[in-house]
Scaffold this motif. Sequence first.
Motif, mmCIF file in Angstrom:
data_model
loop_
_atom_site.group_PDB
_atom_site.id
_atom_site.type_symbol
_atom_site.label_atom_id
_atom_site.label_comp_id
_atom_site.label_asym_id
_atom_site.label_seq_id
_atom_site.Cartn_x
_atom_site.Cartn_y
_atom_site.Cartn_z
ATOM 1 N N MET A 166 0.851 -1.183 0.000
ATOM 2 C CA MET A 166 0.000 0.000 0.000
ATOM 3 C C MET A 166 0.890 1.236 0.000
ATOM 4 O O MET A 166 1.734 1.407 0.868
ATOM 5 C CB MET A 166 -0.877 -0.021 1.252
ATOM 6 C CG MET A 166 -1.864 1.092 1.292
ATOM 7 S SD MET A 166 -3.213 0.690 2.394
ATOM 8 C CE MET A 166 -3.013 1.983 3.575
ATOM 9 N N GLN A 178 1.001 5.251 0.202
ATOM 10 C CA GLN A 178 0.308 6.494 0.499
ATOM 11 C C GLN A 178 1.180 7.654 0.048
ATOM 12 O O GLN A 178 2.358 7.714 0.391
ATOM 13 C CB GLN A 178 0.020 6.604 1.988
ATOM 14 C CG GLN A 178 -0.989 5.580 2.460
ATOM 15 C CD GLN A 178 -1.563 5.946 3.797
ATOM 16 O OE1 GLN A 178 -2.122 7.029 3.958
ATOM 17 N NE2 GLN A 178 -1.427 5.059 4.750
ATOM 18 N N THR A 217 -2.176 3.953 -3.609
ATOM 19 C CA THR A 217 -3.458 3.468 -3.109
ATOM 20 C C THR A 217 -4.244 4.597 -2.435
ATOM 21 O O THR A 217 -5.457 4.513 -2.329
ATOM 22 C CB THR A 217 -3.255 2.321 -2.103
ATOM 23 O OG1 THR A 217 -2.352 2.754 -1.092
ATOM 24 C CG2 THR A 217 -2.703 1.092 -2.791
ATOM 25 N N HIS A 218 -3.532 5.623 -2.000
ATOM 26 C CA HIS A 218 -4.200 6.741 -1.332
ATOM 27 C C HIS A 218 -3.357 8.004 -1.531
ATOM 28 O O HIS A 218 -2.136 7.956 -1.417
ATOM 29 C CB HIS A 218 -4.356 6.447 0.164
ATOM 30 C CG HIS A 218 -5.105 7.504 0.904
ATOM 31 N ND1 HIS A 218 -6.439 7.750 0.708
ATOM 32 C CD2 HIS A 218 -4.707 8.385 1.842
ATOM 33 C CE1 HIS A 218 -6.827 8.739 1.492
ATOM 34 N NE2 HIS A 218 -5.789 9.143 2.187
#
Length: 192
Positions: free
Chosen positions: A1, A3, A32-33
């Motif tokens: 993930m 960020q 992912t973010h």
Amino acid sequence: MTQVLRVDGSMRSAGSTTRTLTDRVIDKLVPTHVVTRDLADGIPFVNEDWINANFTDPAERTDAQKATLALSDSLVAELRAADVLVIGMPIYNFGIPAALKAWVDMIARARETFKYTETGPVGLLDGKRAIIVAASGGTALDSEIDFATPYLRHALGFVGIHDVTVVSADRQMVDADAALKNAEAGIDELAA
């Protein structure tokens, strides 16, 4: 993930080279973010109340001092949560925009993002990657008149971010096509 924290330093919303290229960098990273901090929305400068609050032991801060540091605390939290920091950095008059300097002042905090030791300050944000998307009209990056790029590299290193890549679209007023091609090539070379 992955960020990503995106920090837009351009005061222009339309027609900004750094914003356009930062979009491309983020597309390349496929995060992912993404959290976006647009400094054109405004950011306060450090003042006496902020300094007094910052240098008061956290356990002894008044409610007013906590409120004074609330935005800074949020900015530090955004930075801590990010795996990758992508900063859009136009060069204004040989340096970084005032709002970007204010952001650096808000996140460079003893006990939060760096600490003092007997051998000097040590950054506390190890393991993060930063990508600076730099643009200028006439200033060549890393030239004797570029005070922006070395400053921002140093400020990031000060808080522990040493993995720094610069994507350059410099000297656009000299050769805009070459500047953008150079930036696009730099983006294409980024590993996701």
